[in-house]
Design a protein around this motif. Sequence first.
Motif, PDB file in Angstrom:
ATOM      1  N   ARG A 325       0.828  -1.218   0.000  1.00 59.37           N
ATOM      2  CA  ARG A 325       0.000   0.000   0.000  1.00 59.37           C
ATOM      3  C   ARG A 325       0.859   1.264   0.000  1.00 59.37           C
ATOM      4  N   MET A 326       1.944   1.230   0.785  1.00 58.07           N
ATOM      5  CA  MET A 326       2.756   2.447   0.952  1.00 58.07           C
ATOM      6  C   MET A 326       3.686   2.703  -0.229  1.00 58.07           C
ATOM      7  N   PHE A 327       4.249   1.626  -0.791  1.00 62.08           N
ATOM      8  CA  PHE A 327       5.314   1.820  -1.795  1.00 62.08           C
ATOM      9  C   PHE A 327       5.018   1.175  -3.147  1.00 62.08           C
ATOM     10  N   GLY A 328       4.032   0.307  -3.191  1.00 65.54           N
ATOM     11  CA  GLY A 328       3.716  -0.373  -4.451  1.00 65.54           C
ATOM     12  C   GLY A 328       4.040  -1.861  -4.382  1.00 65.54           C
ATOM     13  N   GLU A 329       3.421  -2.603  -5.277  1.00 64.34           N
ATOM     14  CA  GLU A 329       3.535  -4.057  -5.275  1.00 64.34           C
ATOM     15  C   GLU A 329       4.978  -4.529  -5.512  1.00 64.34           C
ATOM     16  N   SER A 330       5.742  -3.753  -6.312  1.00 63.87           N
ATOM     17  CA  SER A 330       7.103  -4.218  -6.634  1.00 63.87           C
ATOM     18  C   SER A 330       7.973  -4.262  -5.353  1.00 63.87           C
ATOM     19  N   PHE A 331       7.761  -3.310  -4.428  1.00 64.62           N
ATOM     20  CA  PHE A 331       8.528  -3.319  -3.172  1.00 64.62           C
ATOM     21  C   PHE A 331       8.135  -4.550  -2.337  1.00 64.62           C
ATOM     22  N   ALA A 332       6.804  -4.782  -2.271  1.00 62.49           N
ATOM     23  CA  ALA A 332       6.335  -5.898  -1.444  1.00 62.49           C
ATOM     24  C   ALA A 332       6.831  -7.219  -1.999  1.00 62.49           C
ATOM     25  N   SER A 333       6.816  -7.346  -3.333  1.00 63.99           N
ATOM     26  CA  SER A 333       7.237  -8.651  -3.863  1.00 63.99           C
ATOM     27  C   SER A 333       8.752  -8.825  -3.713  1.00 63.99           C
ATOM     28  N   PHE A 334       9.530  -7.724  -3.808  1.00 64.59           N
ATOM     29  CA  PHE A 334      10.976  -7.832  -3.537  1.00 64.59           C
ATOM     30  C   PHE A 334      11.198  -8.297  -2.088  1.00 64.59           C
ATOM     31  N   LEU A 335      10.438  -7.698  -1.173  1.00 62.95           N
ATOM     32  CA  LEU A 335      10.607  -8.045   0.244  1.00 62.95           C
ATOM     33  C   LEU A 335      10.235  -9.507   0.487  1.00 62.95           C
ATOM     34  N   VAL A 365      21.775 -11.361  14.909  1.00 63.96           N
ATOM     35  CA  VAL A 365      22.283 -11.114  13.545  1.00 63.96           C
ATOM     36  C   VAL A 365      21.264 -10.322  12.719  1.00 63.96           C
ATOM     37  N   SER A 366      20.380  -9.595  13.415  1.00 65.61           N
ATOM     38  CA  SER A 366      19.302  -8.899  12.692  1.00 65.61           C
ATOM     39  C   SER A 366      19.848  -7.867  11.704  1.00 65.61           C
ATOM     40  N   ASP A 367      20.967  -7.218  12.053  1.00 68.36           N
ATOM     41  CA  ASP A 367      21.503  -6.186  11.145  1.00 68.36           C
ATOM     42  C   ASP A 367      21.813  -6.779   9.778  1.00 68.36           C
ATOM     43  N   SER A 368      22.445  -7.952   9.771  1.00 66.56           N
ATOM     44  CA  SER A 368      22.823  -8.509   8.473  1.00 66.56           C
ATOM     45  C   SER A 368      21.589  -9.010   7.718  1.00 66.56           C
ATOM     46  N   ILE A 369      20.575  -9.488   8.439  1.00 68.27           N
ATOM     47  CA  ILE A 369      19.345  -9.920   7.751  1.00 68.27           C
ATOM     48  C   ILE A 369      18.675  -8.700   7.109  1.00 68.27           C
ATOM     49  N   VAL A 370      18.529  -7.630   7.908  1.00 67.35           N
ATOM     50  CA  VAL A 370      17.849  -6.432   7.395  1.00 67.35           C
ATOM     51  C   VAL A 370      18.594  -5.878   6.182  1.00 67.35           C
ATOM     52  N   GLU A 371      19.916  -5.877   6.273  1.00 65.47           N
ATOM     53  CA  GLU A 371      20.738  -5.370   5.165  1.00 65.47           C
ATOM     54  C   GLU A 371      20.394  -6.074   3.843  1.00 65.47           C
ATOM     55  N   ASN A 372      20.173  -7.377   3.941  1.00 62.13           N
ATOM     56  CA  ASN A 372      19.876  -8.140   2.725  1.00 62.13           C
ATOM     57  C   ASN A 372      18.449  -7.942   2.211  1.00 62.13           C
ATOM     58  N   LEU A 373      17.628  -7.284   2.997  1.00 59.75           N
ATOM     59  CA  LEU A 373      16.248  -7.024   2.553  1.00 59.75           C
ATOM     60  C   LEU A 373      16.081  -5.593   2.063  1.00 59.75           C
ATOM     61  N   MET A 374      17.149  -4.792   2.217  1.00 62.14           N
ATOM     62  CA  MET A 374      17.061  -3.382   1.847  1.00 62.14           C
ATOM     63  C   MET A 374      17.289  -3.190   0.346  1.00 62.14           C
ATOM     64  N   LEU A 375      16.908  -2.015  -0.121  1.00 60.42           N
ATOM     65  CA  LEU A 375      17.034  -1.706  -1.554  1.00 60.42           C
ATOM     66  C   LEU A 375      18.032  -0.573  -1.772  1.00 60.42           C
ATOM     67  N   ILE A 376      18.707  -0.597  -2.916  1.00 61.73           N
ATOM     68  CA  ILE A 376      19.522   0.587  -3.260  1.00 61.73           C
ATOM     69  C   ILE A 376      18.827   1.429  -4.325  1.00 61.73           C
ATOM     70  N   ALA A 377      17.869   0.833  -5.008  1.00 61.22           N
ATOM     71  CA  ALA A 377      17.082   1.588  -5.997  1.00 61.22           C
ATOM     72  C   ALA A 377      15.706   0.948  -6.084  1.00 61.22           C
ATOM     73  N   GLU A 378      14.773   1.655  -6.678  1.00 68.45           N
ATOM     74  CA  GLU A 378      13.412   1.109  -6.773  1.00 68.45           C
ATOM     75  C   GLU A 378      13.424  -0.192  -7.561  1.00 68.45           C
ATOM     76  N   PRO A 379      12.708  -1.201  -7.087  1.00 68.81           N
ATOM     77  CA  PRO A 379      12.696  -2.482  -7.820  1.00 68.81           C
ATOM     78  C   PRO A 379      11.910  -2.343  -9.122  1.00 68.81           C
ATOM     79  N   ASP A 380      12.193  -3.201 -10.116  1.00 68.16           N
ATOM     80  CA  ASP A 380      11.489  -3.135 -11.410  1.00 68.16           C
ATOM     81  C   ASP A 380      10.045  -3.602 -11.263  1.00 68.16           C
TER      82      ASP A 380
END
Length: 380
Positions: A325-335, A365-380
């Motif tokens: 809802r907040m960012f769009g379906e592409s963000f949710a599916s990436f997550l 080890v939450s920091d490393s998990i979160v890091e791998n779920l983050m984005l550097i640019a908007e997903p396609d």
Amino acid sequence: MAGIYVHIPFCRRKCLYCDFYSVGERFITGDFDKLINHELLLRGNFLNDKRISTVYLGGGTPSLLPIESVGRILEGIDTLSSLNGDAEITIEVNPDDVSLELFRSYKRLGVNRISIGVQSFNQAELSFLGRRHSVESSSVAVHNAQDAGFENISIDLIYGIPGSTLQTWEHSLSVAENLNPQHLSCYHLTYEGNTPLTRRLRKGLFTALDEELSLGQFELLRSFAQSKGYLHYEVSNFAKEGFISRHNSSYWLGEEYLGLGPAAHSYNGAVRQWNPYSLERWEDGIKNNSPNIEMESLSAVSKYNELLITRLRTIWGVNTDDVSRMFGESFASFLNKSAQKYIDDGRMSRTKGNTLLISPSAYFVSDSIVENLMLIAEPD
Ligand code: SF4
């Protein structure tokens, strides 16, 4: 609802591990509280929601500020903002600075939550960290706060200290528990930037605690907290029922807050602002009615990353329907896609309502998990 944070940047002595902005207590002047109130007047409009439900006096060392100044700051907040009648009002204190009388004065001013910087109940560990108080003064401070009528007390502790063992950590936890605080904040020692401790580590003057032992201390903390009835509600925070920190939770839940004082940060849902890391520059800006603020408008990617960094550290997690809802379906599916491998190996879970959670056993080890779920640019 929104919160107000006041950074009181004075310390008697710099602790060796500390990377927070602070200056010596000789810089305390009678003007400080007036400047804070003036800043509130200048910047109060930053908040969209003007109803203030939490106030946090942090630092630095707020307990070094004369009681009259604390009173004027709280009075200013009450007068200049819509302070809720049941607002949580916290002050951080150093065990050395506080007496029964001072706690009574805080209570008269409306403070209803005390956060005590104990850090360890082992004298050698306190010396290693460069803390100026003793183990005894920490216990006395907690008793004095209780005798003054405070029923919401938090104790800060640090684990992962070089030289510590499972036994010394268990000792600190059990002394803390015997004092019966309603809340515990337990942080792993980190070697920030260019602190004296980091420099000593780089010079090889000591070695960091072994990772396995740190993990063992974290596991001990978790089982200890569980057995004593503390809810592990955020990576480093534990509360008895009804005593979750409302102020800190508001950060993790993405609510608005206004930060006053040098180095304080503010957030209103769209923009993040921060005050200069300089008492002088901060003062100049306020005196000239033109606060020296830096700011960043948050892009969708930054907001998404921030949501993960804050909420995944808590028991509230991140709901992927909300992300959509907040960012769009592409963000949710990436997550969803990125989180799947952690769900498969048990380090994360997904509720029926589509909330993703990091398993408390994997918080270490939450920091490393979160890091791998983050984005550097908007997903396609
Ligand atoms: S840990 Fe607290 S008391 Fe110590 S230097 Fe940092 S802000 Fe000051």
